[in-house]
Design a protein around this motif. Structure first.
Motif, PDB file in Angstrom:
ATOM      1  N   ASN A 172     -26.210 -25.759  15.782  1.00 54.21           N
ATOM      2  CA  ASN A 172     -24.979 -26.484  15.460  1.00 54.21           C
ATOM      3  C   ASN A 172     -23.953 -26.487  16.594  1.00 54.21           C
ATOM      4  O   ASN A 172     -22.870 -27.046  16.418  1.00 54.21           O
ATOM      5  CB  ASN A 172     -24.333 -25.875  14.211  1.00 54.21           C
ATOM      6  CG  ASN A 172     -25.154 -26.105  12.963  1.00 54.21           C
ATOM      7  OD1 ASN A 172     -25.839 -27.116  12.832  1.00 54.21           O
ATOM      8  ND2 ASN A 172     -25.105 -25.159  12.038  1.00 54.21           N
ATOM      9  N   PHE A 173     -24.280 -25.873  17.718  1.00 60.03           N
ATOM     10  CA  PHE A 173     -23.316 -25.830  18.828  1.00 60.03           C
ATOM     11  C   PHE A 173     -24.076 -25.787  20.147  1.00 60.03           C
ATOM     12  O   PHE A 173     -24.670 -24.772  20.501  1.00 60.03           O
ATOM     13  CB  PHE A 173     -22.418 -24.606  18.698  1.00 60.03           C
ATOM     14  CG  PHE A 173     -21.234 -24.608  19.651  1.00 60.03           C
ATOM     15  CD1 PHE A 173     -20.809 -25.775  20.270  1.00 60.03           C
ATOM     16  CD2 PHE A 173     -20.548 -23.434  19.922  1.00 60.03           C
ATOM     17  CE1 PHE A 173     -19.734 -25.782  21.138  1.00 60.03           C
ATOM     18  CE2 PHE A 173     -19.465 -23.421  20.787  1.00 60.03           C
ATOM     19  CZ  PHE A 173     -19.057 -24.597  21.397  1.00 60.03           C
ATOM     20  N   LYS A 174     -24.046 -26.922  20.890  1.00 58.78           N
ATOM     21  CA  LYS A 174     -24.777 -26.997  22.158  1.00 58.78           C
ATOM     22  C   LYS A 174     -24.128 -28.026  23.082  1.00 58.78           C
ATOM     23  O   LYS A 174     -23.539 -29.003  22.629  1.00 58.78           O
ATOM     24  CB  LYS A 174     -26.246 -27.355  21.915  1.00 58.78           C
ATOM     25  CG  LYS A 174     -26.462 -28.587  21.060  1.00 58.78           C
ATOM     26  CD  LYS A 174     -27.911 -28.718  20.624  1.00 58.78           C
ATOM     27  CE  LYS A 174     -28.105 -29.837  19.613  1.00 58.78           C
ATOM     28  NZ  LYS A 174     -29.479 -29.930  19.115  1.00 58.78           N
ATOM     29  N   ILE A 175     -24.254 -27.756  24.376  1.00 59.19           N
ATOM     30  CA  ILE A 175     -23.704 -28.639  25.411  1.00 59.19           C
ATOM     31  C   ILE A 175     -24.752 -28.802  26.499  1.00 59.19           C
ATOM     32  O   ILE A 175     -25.265 -27.807  27.028  1.00 59.19           O
ATOM     33  CB  ILE A 175     -22.403 -28.073  26.020  1.00 59.19           C
ATOM     34  CG1 ILE A 175     -21.345 -27.875  24.937  1.00 59.19           C
ATOM     35  CG2 ILE A 175     -21.875 -29.009  27.109  1.00 59.19           C
ATOM     36  CD1 ILE A 175     -20.099 -27.164  25.434  1.00 59.19           C
ATOM     37  N   ASN A 176     -25.066 -30.050  26.845  1.00 58.87           N
ATOM     38  CA  ASN A 176     -26.039 -30.333  27.903  1.00 58.87           C
ATOM     39  C   ASN A 176     -25.341 -31.041  29.064  1.00 58.87           C
ATOM     40  O   ASN A 176     -24.639 -32.036  28.861  1.00 58.87           O
ATOM     41  CB  ASN A 176     -27.174 -31.212  27.375  1.00 58.87           C
ATOM     42  CG  ASN A 176     -28.278 -31.403  28.400  1.00 58.87           C
ATOM     43  OD1 ASN A 176     -28.972 -30.456  28.761  1.00 58.87           O
ATOM     44  ND2 ASN A 176     -28.453 -32.624  28.877  1.00 58.87           N
ATOM     45  N   VAL A 177     -25.521 -30.524  30.270  1.00 48.03           N
ATOM     46  CA  VAL A 177     -24.933 -31.102  31.479  1.00 48.03           C
ATOM     47  C   VAL A 177     -26.077 -31.571  32.375  1.00 48.03           C
ATOM     48  O   VAL A 177     -26.920 -30.768  32.781  1.00 48.03           O
ATOM     49  CB  VAL A 177     -24.053 -30.086  32.225  1.00 48.03           C
ATOM     50  CG1 VAL A 177     -23.456 -30.722  33.479  1.00 48.03           C
ATOM     51  CG2 VAL A 177     -22.953 -29.558  31.316  1.00 48.03           C
ATOM     52  N   ALA A 178     -26.102 -32.876  32.672  1.00 47.89           N
ATOM     53  CA  ALA A 178     -27.189 -33.468  33.465  1.00 47.89           C
ATOM     54  C   ALA A 178     -26.609 -34.192  34.677  1.00 47.89           C
ATOM     55  O   ALA A 178     -26.194 -35.349  34.571  1.00 47.89           O
ATOM     56  CB  ALA A 178     -28.007 -34.422  32.614  1.00 47.89           C
ATOM     57  N   PRO A 179     -26.550 -33.531  35.848  1.00 49.73           N
ATOM     58  CA  PRO A 179     -25.971 -34.170  37.044  1.00 49.73           C
ATOM     59  C   PRO A 179     -26.871 -35.227  37.678  1.00 49.73           C
ATOM     60  O   PRO A 179     -26.434 -35.935  38.584  1.00 49.73           O
ATOM     61  CB  PRO A 179     -25.774 -32.986  37.995  1.00 49.73           C
ATOM     62  CG  PRO A 179     -26.783 -31.983  37.564  1.00 49.73           C
ATOM     63  CD  PRO A 179     -26.936 -32.134  36.091  1.00 49.73           C
ATOM     64  N   ALA A 180     -28.119 -35.330  37.206  1.00 45.61           N
ATOM     65  CA  ALA A 180     -29.036 -36.354  37.713  1.00 45.61           C
ATOM     66  C   ALA A 180     -29.492 -37.206  36.530  1.00 45.61           C
ATOM     67  O   ALA A 180     -30.500 -36.909  35.882  1.00 45.61           O
ATOM     68  CB  ALA A 180     -30.228 -35.716  38.409  1.00 45.61           C
ATOM     69  N   THR A 181     -28.728 -38.262  36.242  1.00 47.76           N
ATOM     70  CA  THR A 181     -28.976 -39.077  35.057  1.00 47.76           C
ATOM     71  C   THR A 181     -29.078 -40.560  35.418  1.00 47.76           C
ATOM     72  O   THR A 181     -28.238 -41.079  36.153  1.00 47.76           O
ATOM     73  CB  THR A 181     -27.856 -38.901  34.016  1.00 47.76           C
ATOM     74  OG1 THR A 181     -27.825 -37.544  33.584  1.00 47.76           O
ATOM     75  CG2 THR A 181     -28.070 -39.796  32.814  1.00 47.76           C
ATOM     76  N   SER A 182     -30.094 -41.215  34.893  1.00 45.38           N
ATOM     77  CA  SER A 182     -30.243 -42.664  35.036  1.00 45.38           C
ATOM     78  C   SER A 182     -29.775 -43.348  33.759  1.00 45.38           C
ATOM     79  O   SER A 182     -30.023 -42.855  32.656  1.00 45.38           O
ATOM     80  CB  SER A 182     -31.703 -43.036  35.311  1.00 45.38           C
ATOM     81  OG  SER A 182     -32.121 -42.563  36.576  1.00 45.38           O
ATOM     82  N   LYS A 183     -29.099 -44.475  33.924  1.00 49.33           N
ATOM     83  CA  LYS A 183     -28.646 -45.272  32.789  1.00 49.33           C
ATOM     84  C   LYS A 183     -29.137 -46.705  32.967  1.00 49.33           C
ATOM     85  O   LYS A 183     -28.964 -47.299  34.026  1.00 49.33           O
ATOM     86  CB  LYS A 183     -27.120 -45.257  32.684  1.00 49.33           C
ATOM     87  CG  LYS A 183     -26.573 -46.104  31.537  1.00 49.33           C
ATOM     88  CD  LYS A 183     -25.050 -46.062  31.484  1.00 49.33           C
ATOM     89  CE  LYS A 183     -24.497 -46.942  30.369  1.00 49.33           C
ATOM     90  NZ  LYS A 183     -23.009 -46.905  30.307  1.00 49.33           N
ATOM     91  N   VAL A 184     -29.747 -47.261  31.918  1.00 51.25           N
ATOM     92  CA  VAL A 184     -30.306 -48.615  31.963  1.00 51.25           C
ATOM     93  C   VAL A 184     -29.735 -49.419  30.796  1.00 51.25           C
ATOM     94  O   VAL A 184     -29.694 -48.936  29.660  1.00 51.25           O
ATOM     95  CB  VAL A 184     -31.846 -48.589  31.874  1.00 51.25           C
ATOM     96  CG1 VAL A 184     -32.403 -50.013  31.872  1.00 51.25           C
ATOM     97  CG2 VAL A 184     -32.436 -47.788  33.022  1.00 51.25           C
TER      98      VAL A 184
END
Length: 295
Positions: free
Chosen positions: A173-185
């Motif tokens: 119920n409590f999480k944070i994801n940090v992705a400095p290498a992300t593609s968006k389409v």
């Protein structure tokens, strides 16, 4: 002398019995702890789904104070299927919703239209930290209109994000994801970009690609008995174009449970994406829902 021998034997027997009793109690407590750990940290797949129908109706007939007869209905579907082991964590969530409203002497209009799939895979390297990879998919079911002009349709547009990073997870119920290498389409049917850009896709094109950083957060808590609050946040920054203009998608869901089948639901969502619209997009739904839970 005999009295001392008898006393010594009695004391020895008492201490031995107490030691055996303490050993049994300790063994029992150890078994309870091991059992609780196995309950708190289950391995394998867990699955849960909830379908909710919300309806609102207003009927006026010769009502001097004024008013318009209207009907609104909304169906939402949520399905979670997650995998957990000692070192791996894989969370998957499918969400779909569709709503309509009909006001007397007006055309039928949709109030909700979305399908989303979020997947997050993590490999543990400390107690709460994971190496992670994620995939997000977002689109719609029905056509959209603006000023009588058709601007979208089934699976147009489509938004996708995928990337690598690190996950901090305190609990489900409590999480944070940090992705400095992300593609968006972003994908859009070509008919919608013939006369100009659409949803950030340039005129004459069908796809827009960006590379940047993403932050996804999830927090769910109990406000009071039978009342839960769910927060879902997604932020994205494009490295190559105006990185200071952070795209934002935030959803708040509050569920007030009446019984197993009935609940009152409040949903609020706001989106900021300056490539699609120069301002905040918002939607809000509230009503009494009929729930069906399944696995």
């Amino acid at each position: 002398m005999k009295k001392w021998i008898v006393l010594t034997v009695l004391l020895s027997t008492a201490f031995q019995s107490k030691a055996q009793l303490s050993e049994k109690e300790l063994l029992k407590k150890t078994e309870e702890v091991v059992k609780n750990i196995s309950i708190e940290k289950p391995n394998g797949w867990t699955k849960k789904g909830v379908a909710t129908f919300i309806a609102n109706q207003s009927i006026f007939n010769n009502w001097l104070a004024g008013g318009q007869t209207s009907f609104a209905g909304n169906v939402t579907f949520n399905y979670d299927f997650n995998y957990k082991s000692d070192t791996w964590n894989w969370d998957n969530k499918l969400t779909a919703g569709y709503g309509i409203t009909k006001v007397k002497q007006q055309d039928l209009q949709k109030t909700d239209d979305r399908v989303q799939f979020n997947s997050l895979l993590g490999k543990k390297f400390t107690e709460v930290w994971y190496y992670s990879s994620f995939f997000n998919f977002k689109s719609q079911f029905d056509s959209g209109f603006e000023g009588g002009i058709k601007t979208s349709r089934f699976f147009s547009p489509v938004y996708m994000q995928f990337g690598l990073g690190v996950l901090w997870k305190r609990s489900d119920n409590f999480k944070i994801n940090v992705a400095p290498a992300t593609s968006k389409v972003v994908l859009v049917a070509k008919k919608f970009t013939v006369n100009g850009p659409s949803f950030g896709v340039l005129q004459g094109e069908t796809m827009r690609y960006e590379f940047g950083a993403a932050v996804n957060a999830y927090y769910k808590c109990t406000l009071m008995e039978n009342v839960t609050m769910e927060n879902i946040l997604n932020m994205y920054s494009n490295y190559n174009e105006d990185p200071q203009n952070v795209d934002l998608d935030y959803t708040l869901n509050i569920n007030m449970k009446v019984n197993k089948y009935l609940s009152t639901n409040f949903a609020f969502q706001t989106i900021y994406d300056d490539n699609a619209f120069p301002g905040f997009q918002t939607r809000q739904n509230i009503g009494v829902g009929v729930n069906y839970t399944f696995q």
